[in-house]
Design a protein around this motif. Structure first.
Motif, PDB file in Angstrom:
ATOM      1  N   ALA A  74       0.825  -1.205   0.000  1.00  0.00           N
ATOM      2  CA  ALA A  74       0.000   0.000   0.000  1.00  0.00           C
ATOM      3  C   ALA A  74       0.865   1.263   0.000  1.00  0.00           C
ATOM      4  N   ARG A  75       1.972   1.230   0.761  1.00  0.00           N
ATOM      5  CA  ARG A  75       2.885   2.388   0.770  1.00  0.00           C
ATOM      6  C   ARG A  75       3.507   2.597  -0.602  1.00  0.00           C
ATOM      7  N   ARG A  76       3.928   1.504  -1.250  1.00  0.00           N
ATOM      8  CA  ARG A  76       4.514   1.625  -2.593  1.00  0.00           C
ATOM      9  C   ARG A  76       3.494   2.169  -3.575  1.00  0.00           C
ATOM     10  N   ALA A  77       2.254   1.720  -3.474  1.00  0.00           N
ATOM     11  CA  ALA A  77       1.205   2.206  -4.373  1.00  0.00           C
ATOM     12  C   ALA A  77       0.961   3.695  -4.139  1.00  0.00           C
ATOM     13  N   ALA A  78       0.994   4.121  -2.880  1.00  0.00           N
ATOM     14  CA  ALA A  78       0.768   5.538  -2.575  1.00  0.00           C
ATOM     15  C   ALA A  78       1.884   6.407  -3.145  1.00  0.00           C
ATOM     16  N   LEU A  79       3.103   5.889  -3.209  1.00  0.00           N
ATOM     17  CA  LEU A  79       4.209   6.653  -3.777  1.00  0.00           C
ATOM     18  C   LEU A  79       4.044   6.845  -5.279  1.00  0.00           C
ATOM     19  N   CYS A 120     -18.339  -2.529 -11.140  1.00  0.00           N
ATOM     20  CA  CYS A 120     -17.429  -1.398 -11.356  1.00  0.00           C
ATOM     21  C   CYS A 120     -18.124  -0.127 -11.849  1.00  0.00           C
ATOM     22  N   PRO A 121     -19.068  -0.200 -12.799  1.00  0.00           N
ATOM     23  CA  PRO A 121     -19.679   1.059 -13.240  1.00  0.00           C
ATOM     24  C   PRO A 121     -20.343   1.829 -12.095  1.00  0.00           C
ATOM     25  N   ARG A 122     -21.075   1.124 -11.228  1.00  0.00           N
ATOM     26  CA  ARG A 122     -21.741   1.812 -10.120  1.00  0.00           C
ATOM     27  C   ARG A 122     -20.729   2.370  -9.130  1.00  0.00           C
ATOM     28  N   ALA A 126     -19.978   6.365  -8.516  1.00  0.00           N
ATOM     29  CA  ALA A 126     -20.115   6.950  -7.176  1.00  0.00           C
ATOM     30  C   ALA A 126     -18.827   7.651  -6.752  1.00  0.00           C
ATOM     31  N   MET A 127     -17.682   7.081  -7.101  1.00  0.00           N
ATOM     32  CA  MET A 127     -16.413   7.701  -6.729  1.00  0.00           C
ATOM     33  C   MET A 127     -16.133   8.973  -7.533  1.00  0.00           C
ATOM     34  N   LEU A 128     -16.645   9.034  -8.766  1.00  0.00           N
ATOM     35  CA  LEU A 128     -16.433  10.213  -9.610  1.00  0.00           C
ATOM     36  C   LEU A 128     -17.463  11.309  -9.356  1.00  0.00           C
ATOM     37  N   ASP A 129     -18.437  11.025  -8.526  1.00  0.00           N
ATOM     38  CA  ASP A 129     -19.483  11.999  -8.237  1.00  0.00           C
ATOM     39  C   ASP A 129     -18.882  13.268  -7.637  1.00  0.00           C
ATOM     40  N   PRO A 130     -19.244  14.440  -8.175  1.00  0.00           N
ATOM     41  CA  PRO A 130     -18.699  15.693  -7.648  1.00  0.00           C
ATOM     42  C   PRO A 130     -19.035  15.946  -6.183  1.00  0.00           C
ATOM     43  N   ALA A 131     -20.059  15.277  -5.658  1.00  0.00           N
ATOM     44  CA  ALA A 131     -20.431  15.471  -4.250  1.00  0.00           C
ATOM     45  C   ALA A 131     -19.372  14.905  -3.308  1.00  0.00           C
ATOM     46  N   SER A 154      -9.693  -0.814  -6.217  1.00  0.00           N
ATOM     47  CA  SER A 154      -8.407  -1.106  -6.838  1.00  0.00           C
ATOM     48  C   SER A 154      -8.586  -1.963  -8.089  1.00  0.00           C
ATOM     49  N   ARG A 155      -9.404  -3.010  -8.002  1.00  0.00           N
ATOM     50  CA  ARG A 155      -9.649  -3.856  -9.173  1.00  0.00           C
ATOM     51  C   ARG A 155     -10.333  -3.074 -10.285  1.00  0.00           C
ATOM     52  N   CYS A 156     -11.322  -2.262  -9.934  1.00  0.00           N
ATOM     53  CA  CYS A 156     -12.058  -1.497 -10.941  1.00  0.00           C
ATOM     54  C   CYS A 156     -11.165  -0.454 -11.604  1.00  0.00           C
ATOM     55  N   LEU A 157     -10.328   0.222 -10.812  1.00  0.00           N
ATOM     56  CA  LEU A 157      -9.422   1.214 -11.396  1.00  0.00           C
ATOM     57  C   LEU A 157      -8.384   0.544 -12.297  1.00  0.00           C
ATOM     58  N   GLY A 158      -7.924  -0.644 -11.930  1.00  0.00           N
ATOM     59  CA  GLY A 158      -7.000  -1.380 -12.787  1.00  0.00           C
ATOM     60  C   GLY A 158      -7.644  -1.729 -14.115  1.00  0.00           C
TER      61      GLY A 158
END
Length: 185
Positions: A74-79, A120-122, A126-131, A154-158
């Motif tokens: 997780a630290r490596r991914a954050a970098l 993933c679409p839902r 929801a994550m891209l929602d401007p709210a 993580s899977r959906c973003l990949g």
């Protein structure tokens, strides 16, 4: 599911749960992740091992090492993660051309989000929602546990990243678009 190793019975798994929670609580802040996400990643690793008939001989020691390994990951991914550029964060645009390019990029991302598989679409919508909803709100809206959101995200973003790789030109190490890519966008 039948556990392949007689030493890893459900009772033992229940007794490992508090150890996993304590280890995750200790490692999560330094890794920059939520403890629940760390716990779920380790349980998933354990289930994958059990599925491959590779039960750990000393489960408590394995669990501690697995938590630390997931925290390092997780630290490596954050970098490697980069913050949004100013134009994508809602800053004013200098020209109509940049406004058009930004709109086109957003359309490409939204279209790719709709083509992602499963939940993933839902989740991505929801994550891209401007709210800017919290994990708790998104989990409630989707009807899944809050601890599932991190690994699922993580899977959906990949998946989304792989889909967009052919549609969006890659940036150079300093974030600039190569001259040859300017005309292909």
């Amino acid at each position: 599911m039948t556990l392949p190793d007689p030493h890893l019975d459900p009772h033992l798994l229940r007794t490992l749960a508090p150890l996993l929670a304590a280890e995750s609580d200790a490692e999560a802040p330094a890794a920059g992740v939520e403890a629940g996400d760390l716990e779920q990643a380790v349980w998933l690793r354990l289930l994958e091992r059990l599925q491959d008939d590779e039960a750990p001989s000393r489960p408590a020691d394995w669990l501690r090492r697995a938590v630390r390994a997931e925290a390092r990951r997780a630290r490596r991914a954050a970098l490697r993660e980069r913050p949004y550029r100013a134009e994508e964060a809602g800053e004013p645009h200098d020209s109509p051309e940049s406004t058009a390019l930004t709109s086109e990029r957003r359309r490409a991302v939204r279209a790719a989000v709709r083509r992602t598989p499963g939940h993933c679409p839902r989740l991505l919508t929801a994550m891209l929602d401007p709210a800017d909803h919290t994990y708790r709100e998104i989990a409630g809206e989707l009807g899944i546990s809050q601890g599932s959101l991190g690994p699922m995200r993580s899977r959906c973003l990949g998946c989304l990243r792989r889909m967009l790789a052919s549609e969006v030109p890659a940036a150079t190490p300093r974030g600039r678009v190569r001259e040859t890519d300017r005309w292909t966008r």
